[in-house]
Write a protein that holds these residues in place. Structure first.
Motif, PDB file in Angstrom:
ATOM      1  N   ILE A  11      53.536  -0.459 -58.074  1.00  0.00           N
ATOM      2  CA  ILE A  11      53.041   0.789 -57.961  1.00  0.00           C
ATOM      3  C   ILE A  11      51.789   0.996 -58.951  1.00  0.00           C
ATOM      4  O   ILE A  11      50.877   1.932 -58.464  1.00  0.00           O
ATOM      5  CB  ILE A  11      54.127   1.667 -58.508  1.00  0.00           C
ATOM      6  CG1 ILE A  11      55.495   1.510 -57.494  1.00  0.00           C
ATOM      7  CG2 ILE A  11      53.779   3.146 -57.838  1.00  0.00           C
ATOM      8  CD1 ILE A  11      55.266   1.632 -55.964  1.00  0.00           C
ATOM      9  N   ARG A  12      51.838   0.401 -60.147  1.00  0.00           N
ATOM     10  CA  ARG A  12      50.658   0.663 -61.017  1.00  0.00           C
ATOM     11  C   ARG A  12      49.406   0.261 -60.438  1.00  0.00           C
ATOM     12  O   ARG A  12      48.421   1.112 -60.625  1.00  0.00           O
ATOM     13  CB  ARG A  12      50.861  -0.022 -62.440  1.00  0.00           C
ATOM     14  CG  ARG A  12      49.985   0.193 -63.495  1.00  0.00           C
ATOM     15  CD  ARG A  12      50.039   1.560 -64.004  1.00  0.00           C
ATOM     16  NE  ARG A  12      51.335   1.757 -64.633  1.00  0.00           N
ATOM     17  CZ  ARG A  12      51.705   2.780 -65.303  1.00  0.00           C
ATOM     18  NH1 ARG A  12      50.900   3.974 -65.105  1.00  0.00           N
ATOM     19  NH2 ARG A  12      52.998   3.250 -65.973  1.00  0.00           N
ATOM     20  N   PRO A  13      49.192  -0.840 -59.772  1.00  0.00           N
ATOM     21  CA  PRO A  13      48.138  -1.305 -59.168  1.00  0.00           C
ATOM     22  C   PRO A  13      47.587  -0.414 -58.173  1.00  0.00           C
ATOM     23  O   PRO A  13      46.240  -0.036 -58.237  1.00  0.00           O
ATOM     24  CB  PRO A  13      48.356  -2.679 -58.833  1.00  0.00           C
ATOM     25  CG  PRO A  13      49.471  -3.159 -59.576  1.00  0.00           C
ATOM     26  CD  PRO A  13      50.355  -2.111 -59.840  1.00  0.00           C
ATOM     27  N   LEU A  14      48.480   0.077 -57.576  1.00  0.00           N
ATOM     28  CA  LEU A  14      48.225   1.149 -56.350  1.00  0.00           C
ATOM     29  C   LEU A  14      47.549   2.326 -57.038  1.00  0.00           C
ATOM     30  O   LEU A  14      46.621   2.838 -56.598  1.00  0.00           O
ATOM     31  CB  LEU A  14      49.242   1.615 -55.525  1.00  0.00           C
ATOM     32  CG  LEU A  14      49.194   2.450 -54.512  1.00  0.00           C
ATOM     33  CD1 LEU A  14      48.140   2.127 -53.360  1.00  0.00           C
ATOM     34  CD2 LEU A  14      50.383   2.945 -53.727  1.00  0.00           C
ATOM     35  N   THR A  15      48.075   3.056 -58.032  1.00  0.00           N
ATOM     36  CA  THR A  15      47.561   4.293 -58.713  1.00  0.00           C
ATOM     37  C   THR A  15      46.156   3.931 -59.143  1.00  0.00           C
ATOM     38  O   THR A  15      45.072   4.746 -59.197  1.00  0.00           O
ATOM     39  CB  THR A  15      48.580   4.599 -59.658  1.00  0.00           C
ATOM     40  OG1 THR A  15      48.802   3.742 -60.797  1.00  0.00           O
ATOM     41  CG2 THR A  15      49.858   5.131 -59.024  1.00  0.00           C
ATOM     42  N   ASP A  16      46.068   2.700 -59.868  1.00  0.00           N
ATOM     43  CA  ASP A  16      44.785   2.291 -60.623  1.00  0.00           C
ATOM     44  C   ASP A  16      43.751   2.104 -59.592  1.00  0.00           C
ATOM     45  O   ASP A  16      42.497   2.899 -59.604  1.00  0.00           O
ATOM     46  CB  ASP A  16      44.886   0.704 -61.193  1.00  0.00           C
ATOM     47  CG  ASP A  16      45.840   1.128 -62.537  1.00  0.00           C
ATOM     48  OD1 ASP A  16      45.999   2.316 -62.797  1.00  0.00           O
ATOM     49  OD2 ASP A  16      46.242   0.025 -62.912  1.00  0.00           O
ATOM     50  N   GLU A  17      43.784   1.579 -58.198  1.00  0.00           N
ATOM     51  CA  GLU A  17      43.132   1.606 -57.231  1.00  0.00           C
ATOM     52  C   GLU A  17      42.711   2.961 -56.762  1.00  0.00           C
ATOM     53  O   GLU A  17      41.438   3.186 -56.487  1.00  0.00           O
ATOM     54  CB  GLU A  17      43.898   0.821 -56.127  1.00  0.00           C
ATOM     55  CG  GLU A  17      42.600   0.580 -54.976  1.00  0.00           C
ATOM     56  CD  GLU A  17      43.311  -0.312 -53.983  1.00  0.00           C
ATOM     57  OE1 GLU A  17      42.690  -0.596 -52.883  1.00  0.00           O
ATOM     58  OE2 GLU A  17      44.314  -0.882 -54.105  1.00  0.00           O
ATOM     59  N   VAL A  18      43.692   3.720 -56.514  1.00  0.00           N
ATOM     60  CA  VAL A  18      43.311   5.303 -56.143  1.00  0.00           C
ATOM     61  C   VAL A  18      42.365   5.741 -57.103  1.00  0.00           C
ATOM     62  O   VAL A  18      41.499   6.454 -56.586  1.00  0.00           O
ATOM     63  CB  VAL A  18      44.609   6.063 -55.900  1.00  0.00           C
ATOM     64  CG1 VAL A  18      44.418   7.404 -55.777  1.00  0.00           C
ATOM     65  CG2 VAL A  18      45.530   5.427 -54.731  1.00  0.00           C
ATOM     66  N   ALA A  62      40.189   4.440 -58.900  1.00  0.00           N
ATOM     67  CA  ALA A  62      39.098   3.804 -58.682  1.00  0.00           C
ATOM     68  C   ALA A  62      38.270   4.347 -57.535  1.00  0.00           C
ATOM     69  O   ALA A  62      36.959   4.793 -57.624  1.00  0.00           O
ATOM     70  CB  ALA A  62      39.070   2.158 -58.716  1.00  0.00           C
ATOM     71  N   LEU A  63      38.858   4.642 -56.470  1.00  0.00           N
ATOM     72  CA  LEU A  63      38.573   4.928 -55.377  1.00  0.00           C
ATOM     73  C   LEU A  63      37.880   6.469 -55.515  1.00  0.00           C
ATOM     74  O   LEU A  63      36.815   6.845 -54.924  1.00  0.00           O
ATOM     75  CB  LEU A  63      39.288   4.887 -54.063  1.00  0.00           C
ATOM     76  CG  LEU A  63      39.546   3.740 -53.780  1.00  0.00           C
ATOM     77  CD1 LEU A  63      41.134   3.615 -52.688  1.00  0.00           C
ATOM     78  CD2 LEU A  63      38.280   2.958 -52.920  1.00  0.00           C
ATOM     79  N   LEU A  64      38.545   7.161 -56.152  1.00  0.00           N
ATOM     80  CA  LEU A  64      38.261   8.697 -56.530  1.00  0.00           C
ATOM     81  C   LEU A  64      36.776   8.702 -57.340  1.00  0.00           C
ATOM     82  O   LEU A  64      35.970   9.372 -56.980  1.00  0.00           O
ATOM     83  CB  LEU A  64      39.393   9.333 -57.165  1.00  0.00           C
ATOM     84  CG  LEU A  64      39.094  10.611 -57.505  1.00  0.00           C
ATOM     85  CD1 LEU A  64      38.802  11.593 -56.285  1.00  0.00           C
ATOM     86  CD2 LEU A  64      40.302  11.502 -58.481  1.00  0.00           C
ATOM     87  N   GLU A  65      36.798   7.785 -58.407  1.00  0.00           N
ATOM     88  CA  GLU A  65      35.697   7.816 -58.968  1.00  0.00           C
ATOM     89  C   GLU A  65      34.326   7.259 -58.392  1.00  0.00           C
ATOM     90  O   GLU A  65      33.278   8.032 -58.537  1.00  0.00           O
ATOM     91  CB  GLU A  65      36.096   7.065 -60.240  1.00  0.00           C
ATOM     92  CG  GLU A  65      34.659   6.970 -61.348  1.00  0.00           C
ATOM     93  CD  GLU A  65      34.498   8.268 -61.963  1.00  0.00           C
ATOM     94  OE1 GLU A  65      33.255   8.571 -62.428  1.00  0.00           O
ATOM     95  OE2 GLU A  65      35.449   9.243 -62.068  1.00  0.00           O
ATOM     96  N   ALA A  66      34.768   6.531 -57.492  1.00  0.00           N
ATOM     97  CA  ALA A  66      33.604   5.913 -56.702  1.00  0.00           C
ATOM     98  C   ALA A  66      33.176   6.831 -55.868  1.00  0.00           C
ATOM     99  O   ALA A  66      31.858   6.882 -55.665  1.00  0.00           O
ATOM    100  CB  ALA A  66      33.791   4.494 -56.063  1.00  0.00           C
ATOM    101  N   ALA A  67      33.942   7.662 -55.149  1.00  0.00           N
ATOM    102  CA  ALA A  67      33.614   8.617 -54.197  1.00  0.00           C
ATOM    103  C   ALA A  67      32.715   9.864 -55.072  1.00  0.00           C
ATOM    104  O   ALA A  67      31.532  10.129 -54.505  1.00  0.00           O
ATOM    105  CB  ALA A  67      34.727   9.404 -53.706  1.00  0.00           C
ATOM    106  N   GLU A 101      43.361  13.569 -49.641  1.00  0.00           N
ATOM    107  CA  GLU A 101      44.118  12.295 -49.118  1.00  0.00           C
ATOM    108  C   GLU A 101      44.558  11.404 -50.203  1.00  0.00           C
ATOM    109  O   GLU A 101      45.744  10.949 -50.192  1.00  0.00           O
ATOM    110  CB  GLU A 101      43.334  11.549 -48.020  1.00  0.00           C
ATOM    111  CG  GLU A 101      44.048  10.336 -47.498  1.00  0.00           C
ATOM    112  CD  GLU A 101      43.195   9.491 -46.183  1.00  0.00           C
ATOM    113  OE1 GLU A 101      43.704   8.629 -45.828  1.00  0.00           O
ATOM    114  OE2 GLU A 101      42.200  10.029 -46.277  1.00  0.00           O
ATOM    115  N   ILE A 102      43.915  11.186 -51.232  1.00  0.00           N
ATOM    116  CA  ILE A 102      44.300  10.451 -52.323  1.00  0.00           C
ATOM    117  C   ILE A 102      45.031  11.011 -53.185  1.00  0.00           C
ATOM    118  O   ILE A 102      46.361  10.354 -53.485  1.00  0.00           O
ATOM    119  CB  ILE A 102      42.916  10.045 -53.289  1.00  0.00           C
ATOM    120  CG1 ILE A 102      41.949   9.159 -52.629  1.00  0.00           C
ATOM    121  CG2 ILE A 102      43.286   9.330 -54.629  1.00  0.00           C
ATOM    122  CD1 ILE A 102      40.505   9.066 -53.261  1.00  0.00           C
TER     123      ILE A 102
END
Length: 337
Positions: free
Chosen positions: A62-69, A71-76, A153-154
């Motif tokens: 679960i933790r890698p998933l939240t970290d990836e989310v 990162a995607l938010l910051e990139a957006a 969505e995130i």
């Protein structure tokens, strides 16, 4: 598991029920129960280990998933801001620089020339610049809308992931550890279930774990309809509750015993028997001290006595022998004085 039943079995007419027979059995059972009670399981430790296992699983998946989310938010967000800056640098800045150069040139010329320059060159450029600014604002608005939808969505994905993580932790804490412990090579009984002296673990008719009791088993065997035993001697307890009792009515509960009662009868007293065993016979002895005599509720007339008449009490004491056949009473006077 090896059985020691042959060490406990009795033989009709041979086995003598005394300390030489029972004491080795108690010692053997006590040592086996002691060995069983030494088995201990630290339930809290097992639960803590399984909870730690669940948390590690959450960290792994679960933790890698939240970290990836995140990162995607910051990139957006970064890409949205970068898009606006790039549009300004690529289109608007050159136009503004060109306008500033023309304005500078116009200021050095005559009013007519300046006006001509403005009309011929500056006005179209300004219109073009305004159009570019409008396009930039539309693009930025569209980017903000798209970014906001992506953020929503995130957030939904993050909430769903958190709910799944909570559900996994709850299942691990409430159910998983019990199934693992059931596979351990110990009795399924919990500590404390063997509460009485002589308790031992066994299984019931359905094959489920249960608690047996050696004294209860022996008593059931001795009182079964087909059981028999040879006793070298026996004695009976004496009920002295009515020796100095002042009531004229005496109720003897035969289900609790004893079968021998000592009664004082300075005045006439009536004895009533309660809870005589159905389809089993027994002898009840009532020893009356005094000359007033006793009457018996279940033996009201001469027909119930062996002498053909209701017996008279002795001057000092009387021994009554009452026989329960399993369905009715009969009586006699054993001794009196």
């Amino acid at each position: 598991m090896a059985t020691r039943l042959p060490n406990y079995q009795m033989r009709d007419g041979v086995t003598r029920l005394g300390q030489s027979y029972f004491n080795p059995i108690w010692a053997d059972l006590d040592s086996r129960l002691d060995a069983l009670e030494r088995v201990r399981i630290n339930w809290d430790s097992q639960v803590a280990q399984l909870r730690e296992l669940g948390l590690r699983r959450i960290d792994d998946y679960i933790r890698p998933l939240t970290d990836e989310v995140d990162a995607l938010l910051e990139a957006a967000r970064t890409e949205t801001d970068g898009l606006a800056v790039a549009l300004v640098d690529e289109h608007l800045t050159p136009v503004i620089a060109q306008v500033n150069a023309i304005l500078a040139q116009a200021q050095t010329a005559t009013d007519g020339i300046a006006q001509t320059l403005v009309d011929e060159h500056i006005a179209p450029i300004l219109a073009q610049a305004q159009g570019v600014l409008g396009e930039i604002q539309a693009i930025r608005q569209q980017s903000n809308t798209s970014a906001q939808a992506t953020l929503t969505e995130i957030d939904e994905l993050r909430d769903s992931a958190q709910e799944n993580a909570d559900a996994i932790a709850t299942l691990l804490a409430e159910a998983g550890w019990q199934e693992q412990l059931d596979n351990l090579a110990i009795t399924a009984l919990r500590p404390g279930d063997l509460a009485r002296a002589g308790d031992y673990p066994t299984v019931n008719d359905d094959g489920q774990s249960a608690v047996g009791n050696v004294p209860d088993d022996i008593q059931a065997a001795l009182t079964a309809g087909t059981a028999s035993a040879a006793l070298g001697r026996y004695d009976l307890a004496v009920n002295r509750n009515y020796q100095a009792h002042a009531s004229t009515a005496i109720d003897l509960d035969l289900s609790a015993g004893p079968q021998v009662a000592l009664v004082g009868n300075s005045s006439l007293r009536t004895v009533n028997f309660d809870n005589a065993p159905e389809d089993r016979s027994m002898l009840v002895i009532v020893f009356a001290v005094g000359a007033a005599g006793l009457s018996f509720t279940q033996l009201p007339s001469a027909a119930y006595w062996d002498s053909g008449e209701v017996p008279e009490a002795g001057a000092y004491w009387t021994q009554y022998l009452l026989w329960w056949t399993g369905s009715y009473w009969r009586g006699s006077v054993g001794m009196k004085q």
